[in-house]
Write a protein that holds these residues in place. Sequence first.
Motif, PDB file in Angstrom:
ATOM      1  N   TRP A 270      49.870  41.238  29.882  1.00 11.34           N
ATOM      2  CA  TRP A 270      48.669  41.059  30.708  1.00 11.34           C
ATOM      3  C   TRP A 270      49.010  41.210  32.198  1.00 11.34           C
ATOM      4  N   ILE A 271      50.119  40.604  32.622  1.00 10.65           N
ATOM      5  CA  ILE A 271      50.519  40.696  34.026  1.00 10.65           C
ATOM      6  C   ILE A 271      50.831  42.140  34.407  1.00 10.65           C
ATOM      7  N   ASP A 272      51.529  42.850  33.530  1.00 12.98           N
ATOM      8  CA  ASP A 272      51.856  44.253  33.809  1.00 12.98           C
ATOM      9  C   ASP A 272      50.597  45.093  33.984  1.00 12.98           C
ATOM     10  N   GLU A 273      49.565  44.807  33.166  1.00 16.58           N
ATOM     11  CA  GLU A 273      48.353  45.626  33.186  1.00 16.58           C
ATOM     12  C   GLU A 273      47.354  45.172  34.242  1.00 16.58           C
ATOM     13  N   TYR A 274      47.218  43.860  34.439  1.00 16.95           N
ATOM     14  CA  TYR A 274      46.139  43.352  35.274  1.00 16.95           C
ATOM     15  C   TYR A 274      46.568  42.476  36.453  1.00 16.95           C
ATOM     16  N   GLY A 275      47.777  41.925  36.402  1.00 13.23           N
ATOM     17  CA  GLY A 275      48.085  40.828  37.294  1.00 13.23           C
ATOM     18  C   GLY A 275      48.849  41.137  38.557  1.00 13.23           C
ATOM     19  N   GLU A 276      49.364  42.343  38.701  1.00 13.17           N
ATOM     20  CA  GLU A 276      50.158  42.645  39.890  1.00 13.17           C
ATOM     21  C   GLU A 276      49.262  42.796  41.119  1.00 13.17           C
ATOM     22  N   PRO A 277      49.691  42.289  42.269  1.00 15.70           N
ATOM     23  CA  PRO A 277      48.856  42.372  43.485  1.00 15.70           C
ATOM     24  C   PRO A 277      48.529  43.808  43.853  1.00 15.70           C
ATOM     25  N   VAL A 278      47.290  44.025  44.331  1.00 14.47           N
ATOM     26  CA  VAL A 278      46.880  45.368  44.720  1.00 14.47           C
ATOM     27  C   VAL A 278      47.490  45.763  46.046  1.00 14.47           C
ATOM     28  N   GLY A 279      47.862  44.780  46.839  1.00 11.05           N
ATOM     29  CA  GLY A 279      48.464  45.054  48.136  1.00 11.05           C
ATOM     30  C   GLY A 279      48.959  43.761  48.749  1.00 11.05           C
ATOM     31  N   GLU A 280      49.309  43.819  50.005  1.00 10.13           N
ATOM     32  CA  GLU A 280      49.817  42.635  50.688  1.00 10.13           C
ATOM     33  C   GLU A 280      48.711  41.615  50.869  1.00 10.13           C
ATOM     34  N   ALA A 281      49.030  40.356  50.592  1.00  5.97           N
ATOM     35  CA  ALA A 281      48.054  39.282  50.721  1.00  5.97           C
ATOM     36  C   ALA A 281      47.642  39.102  52.171  1.00  5.97           C
ATOM     37  N   LYS A 282      46.361  38.763  52.365  1.00  5.44           N
ATOM     38  CA  LYS A 282      45.834  38.502  53.700  1.00  5.44           C
ATOM     39  C   LYS A 282      45.501  37.015  53.813  1.00  5.44           C
ATOM     40  N   SER A 283      45.971  36.387  54.861  1.00  8.53           N
ATOM     41  CA  SER A 283      45.664  34.983  55.116  1.00  8.53           C
ATOM     42  C   SER A 283      45.138  34.857  56.532  1.00  8.53           C
ATOM     43  N   ASP A 284      43.822  34.989  56.657  1.00 10.68           N
ATOM     44  CA  ASP A 284      43.182  34.948  57.961  1.00 10.68           C
ATOM     45  C   ASP A 284      42.903  33.505  58.378  1.00 10.68           C
ATOM     46  N   GLU A 285      42.831  33.283  59.663  1.00 11.85           N
ATOM     47  CA  GLU A 285      42.501  31.965  60.194  1.00 11.85           C
ATOM     48  C   GLU A 285      41.001  31.744  60.072  1.00 11.85           C
ATOM     49  N   PHE A 286      40.609  30.655  59.384  1.00 15.31           N
ATOM     50  CA  PHE A 286      39.193  30.371  59.207  1.00 15.31           C
ATOM     51  C   PHE A 286      38.594  29.863  60.516  1.00 15.31           C
ATOM     52  N   SER A 287      37.323  30.173  60.722  1.00 15.25           N
ATOM     53  CA  SER A 287      36.623  29.706  61.910  1.00 15.25           C
ATOM     54  C   SER A 287      36.378  28.204  61.836  1.00 15.25           C
ATOM     55  N   GLY A 288      35.951  27.632  62.965  1.00  9.61           N
ATOM     56  CA  GLY A 288      35.678  26.199  62.997  1.00  9.61           C
ATOM     57  C   GLY A 288      34.597  25.780  62.024  1.00  9.61           C
ATOM     58  N   ALA A 289      33.520  26.592  61.897  1.00 14.01           N
ATOM     59  CA  ALA A 289      32.427  26.253  60.997  1.00 14.01           C
ATOM     60  C   ALA A 289      32.876  26.283  59.540  1.00 14.01           C
ATOM     61  N   VAL A 290      33.673  27.291  59.201  1.00 14.49           N
ATOM     62  CA  VAL A 290      34.190  27.384  57.836  1.00 14.49           C
ATOM     63  C   VAL A 290      35.142  26.227  57.551  1.00 14.49           C
ATOM     64  N   ARG A 291      36.024  25.944  58.485  1.00 16.51           N
ATOM     65  CA  ARG A 291      36.972  24.845  58.307  1.00 16.51           C
ATOM     66  C   ARG A 291      36.250  23.508  58.143  1.00 16.51           C
ATOM     67  N   LYS A 292      35.171  23.320  58.884  1.00 11.80           N
ATOM     68  CA  LYS A 292      34.443  22.056  58.772  1.00 11.80           C
ATOM     69  C   LYS A 292      33.871  21.887  57.367  1.00 11.80           C
ATOM     70  N   GLN A 293      33.241  22.947  56.832  1.00 12.45           N
ATOM     71  CA  GLN A 293      32.671  22.800  55.501  1.00 12.45           C
ATOM     72  C   GLN A 293      33.753  22.601  54.448  1.00 12.45           C
ATOM     73  N   LEU A 294      34.858  23.332  54.559  1.00 12.15           N
ATOM     74  CA  LEU A 294      35.933  23.169  53.589  1.00 12.15           C
ATOM     75  C   LEU A 294      36.543  21.774  53.692  1.00 12.15           C
ATOM     76  N   SER A 295      36.588  21.224  54.885  1.00 10.91           N
ATOM     77  CA  SER A 295      37.072  19.852  55.055  1.00 10.91           C
ATOM     78  C   SER A 295      36.109  18.860  54.418  1.00 10.91           C
ATOM     79  N   ASP A 296      34.798  19.068  54.590  1.00  6.57           N
ATOM     80  CA  ASP A 296      33.802  18.187  53.977  1.00  6.57           C
ATOM     81  C   ASP A 296      33.922  18.197  52.459  1.00  6.57           C
ATOM     82  N   LEU A 297      34.322  19.351  51.899  1.00  7.15           N
ATOM     83  CA  LEU A 297      34.442  19.481  50.445  1.00  7.15           C
ATOM     84  C   LEU A 297      35.783  18.984  49.933  1.00  7.15           C
TER      85      LEU A 297
END
Length: 461
Positions: A430-457
Amino acid sequence: MTEPNILWITLDSVRSDHTGIDGYTRDTTPEIDRLAADGYGFNNCFAHGKSTLPSSGGILTGSAPSRTTLGITGNSLPDGVTTVAERFAEGGYTTACLSRNSFVSGATGLDRGFDRFQWLASSTITDAGIGTLVKYLFNIREHSAGFTTDTAKHASPYLMNEVAKKWLADFERGDDPFFFYLHYNEPHRPYYPPGKFIDAYTDGLEMSAREAAEFALDFHYNLDEAIATDRKLTQDESDALQAMYDAEIAYTDYMVGRLVDHVESLDLSNTVVVVTGDHGELFGEYGLYAHSYVLMDGVTRVPLVLYGVDSDLAVAEEDIVQHSDVMTTLLAMAGCDADGTIGVDLREESRSMAVSQRGPASFDGLLEHNPEFDTSRFLDGIMTSVRTETHRFERGEDREQLFELPDEETPVDDEQPDVAQALGARLDEWIDEYGEPVGEAKSDEFSGAVRKQLSDLGYLD
């Protein structure tokens, strides 16, 4: 055949065994059950991830979390991944998404391909329109916690429905079929039901309904400490927590029923409705609450209803299914390109196993409260689970383990090495067929509004 309209409704944090289609003793989901009775109600649907980001990424791309990297090693969709919305748009559909969760927003790239997208949060609520907000305020005691500045106590399905009804009116006037995706944030923690439902399941509790809601709110804010110190809830506390959770499910179910009734009042007769959960929730299993760290059934097994489908399906309602299967089936029904998705067309095929994934777990919040907390019982690094009818096989970066269901706490690797080896081999394929990453992972900095809601959750400190 005319291409169907598609209305996909995702409810946050609903575990299957707290719903009617899975035989729950409380009548929490009469509206969803009604749709299932006239369509299909699956009680063995398994999410692709343990939380909103990897699960929603799986739904909205038809790809495995480890392939998109969402919720695994990244938090933003890589450029090389085609979204489901892009597939529907290419096939001539009007595409729209209304989301109450920051993980389904432009911050993660899951807005890609939607002609119309709106993320509803405290910072964007005015985008719903003044008229909609006025209606919400007039109904705030029935559909929320009343007039309070504590945003954690407010419910949003009424607001979601009112915005959705405006969009549906536009779709009715249009010439093209639509794919409309809605992500309701309820019943995600904190469990604070609106006034109309707050006392739905409080008979027999020693504390009042309001006290139960306040306890659930306090437990939400102190969740890490409760897990880290292995806090033992009294029976009344445990009952109160689940009463508030069930009341939130019941209220959201009620609002889903109202929205579907509205759809059926319009000239949109050829509409397929999907209702599901993005992941489940734990209530003390394995000493855990909420939906972190593990891929147990309480976290990954969610309800799934498919309503308005004219075709016969090749699967029974008790068979294993995954969200990507439903999306692949809908794409095929719509005449859209489904190549490269990991789902099967449920009109033609069934599956024998479900695969769910978890990114590396952080125990920092727990260790702050208890430096002696035993993290060794959890698998390290990226974790993948293979779930069959009889077993769950799990692989982390440090080890593998096998469970014979329904026991998910006692490994049986030594007793059943052949089963572990066979499922390990299937996972490799399954990993060979479906699970390998399509490219380099992206980890963007979330905005203040997004961070606030994720913190509330409870996702961020």
